[in-house]
Design a protein around this motif. Structure first.
Motif, short mmCIF file in Angstrom:
data_model
loop_
_atom_site.label_atom_id
_atom_site.label_comp_id
_atom_site.label_asym_id
_atom_site.label_seq_id
_atom_site.Cartn_x
_atom_site.Cartn_y
_atom_site.Cartn_z
N GLU A 160 0.80 -1.23 0.00
CA GLU A 160 0.00 0.00 0.00
C GLU A 160 0.83 1.27 0.00
O GLU A 160 0.36 2.30 -0.48
N GLU A 161 2.03 1.23 0.56
CA GLU A 161 2.85 2.43 0.70
C GLU A 161 3.76 2.57 -0.51
O GLU A 161 4.72 1.80 -0.67
N GLU A 162 3.47 3.55 -1.37
CA GLU A 162 4.28 3.73 -2.57
C GLU A 162 5.70 4.16 -2.21
O GLU A 162 5.90 5.10 -1.45
N VAL A 163 6.67 3.44 -2.77
CA VAL A 163 8.08 3.73 -2.52
C VAL A 163 8.67 4.52 -3.68
O VAL A 163 9.52 5.38 -3.50
N GLY A 164 8.20 4.24 -4.90
CA GLY A 164 8.74 4.95 -6.05
C GLY A 164 8.00 4.60 -7.33
O GLY A 164 7.22 3.65 -7.37
N THR A 165 8.27 5.41 -8.36
CA THR A 165 7.66 5.18 -9.66
C THR A 165 8.73 5.26 -10.75
O THR A 165 9.75 5.93 -10.59
N ILE A 166 8.46 4.56 -11.84
CA ILE A 166 9.31 4.61 -13.02
C ILE A 166 8.43 5.01 -14.19
O ILE A 166 7.36 4.43 -14.39
N ASP A 167 8.88 5.99 -14.96
CA ASP A 167 8.22 6.39 -16.20
C ASP A 167 9.33 6.49 -17.24
O ASP A 167 10.03 7.50 -17.32
N TYR A 168 9.52 5.42 -18.01
CA TYR A 168 10.67 5.31 -18.91
C TYR A 168 10.19 5.10 -20.34
O TYR A 168 9.40 4.19 -20.60
N GLN A 169 10.65 5.94 -21.25
CA GLN A 169 10.18 5.93 -22.63
C GLN A 169 11.26 5.59 -23.66
O GLN A 169 11.01 5.69 -24.85
N ILE A 170 12.44 5.21 -23.22
CA ILE A 170 13.53 4.92 -24.16
C ILE A 170 13.57 3.41 -24.41
O ILE A 170 13.80 2.63 -23.48
N PRO A 171 13.32 2.97 -25.65
CA PRO A 171 13.30 1.53 -25.93
C PRO A 171 14.65 0.86 -25.67
O PRO A 171 15.71 1.47 -25.83
N PHE A 172 14.58 -0.41 -25.25
CA PHE A 172 15.79 -1.23 -25.12
C PHE A 172 15.43 -2.67 -25.45
O PHE A 172 14.27 -3.07 -25.38
N SER A 173 16.43 -3.43 -25.84
CA SER A 173 16.21 -4.81 -26.28
C SER A 173 16.47 -5.80 -25.16
O SER A 173 17.34 -5.59 -24.31
N VAL A 174 15.70 -6.88 -25.18
CA VAL A 174 15.87 -8.00 -24.26
C VAL A 174 16.21 -9.22 -25.11
O VAL A 174 15.33 -9.78 -25.76
N PRO A 175 17.48 -9.62 -25.14
CA PRO A 175 17.87 -10.77 -25.96
C PRO A 175 17.41 -12.08 -25.32
O PRO A 175 17.02 -12.10 -24.15
N PRO A 176 17.47 -13.18 -26.07
CA PRO A 176 17.15 -14.48 -25.48
C PRO A 176 18.04 -14.75 -24.25
O PRO A 176 19.19 -14.31 -24.19
N GLY A 177 17.47 -15.44 -23.28
CA GLY A 177 18.22 -15.78 -22.07
C GLY A 177 18.06 -14.73 -20.98
O GLY A 177 17.06 -14.02 -20.92
N ILE A 178 19.06 -14.62 -20.13
CA ILE A 178 19.05 -13.70 -18.99
C ILE A 178 19.77 -12.42 -19.39
O ILE A 178 20.84 -12.47 -19.98
N SER A 179 19.18 -11.27 -19.04
CA SER A 179 19.83 -9.99 -19.30
C SER A 179 19.46 -9.00 -18.20
O SER A 179 18.57 -9.26 -17.39
N VAL A 180 20.15 -7.87 -18.19
CA VAL A 180 19.90 -6.82 -17.20
C VAL A 180 19.47 -5.56 -17.94
O VAL A 180 20.04 -5.21 -18.97
#
Length: 113
Positions: free
Chosen positions: A35-55
């Motif tokens: 219930e207690e909001e800690v933070g928000t993200i509003d991100y509009q820059i595209p990025f790719s997620v390749p197969p497997g694990i990524s950051v």
């Protein structure tokens, strides 16, 4: 989550073994004790997620340091904090675009300076 720079990064696991996913936008809220909001993200820059694990890139976070959530965040510096989150994520796979709504609980965030 990096408190000083107000940035967060996420480890992602792509379900597609041979296809790259593009994240086109992220609108998210993180909550302490659901219930207690800690933070928000509003991100509009595209990025790719390749197969497997990524950051992800380090995403800017607008922290809400007031109230119980802010107190919990300050106390968690150097440790972890269990959060829940709601996010609307723009996803594109080749020519297909969709907005996916994510609801997560029990997310363990490592809180760093």
């Amino acid at each position: 989550m990096h408190v000083i720079t107000s940035r967060a990064e996420f480890t992602l696991s792509s379900p597609f073994p041979n296809t790259t996913i593009d994240i086109t936008s992220i609108h998210a809220q993180a909550y302490y004790e659901e219930e207690e909001e800690v933070g928000t993200i509003d991100y509009q820059i595209p990025f790719s997620v390749p197969p497997g694990i990524s950051v992800t890139p380090r995403l800017p976070v607008a922290l809400n340091m007031g109230g119980i959530g802010g107190d919990a965040l300050r106390k968690a510096i150097g440790g972890t904090l269990d959060l829940s989150a709601v996010a609307k994520v723009g996803v594109q796979i080749e020519h297909y675009r969709e907005t996916v709504t994510y609801h997560g609980k029990g997310i363990t965030a490592r809180v760093k300076w």
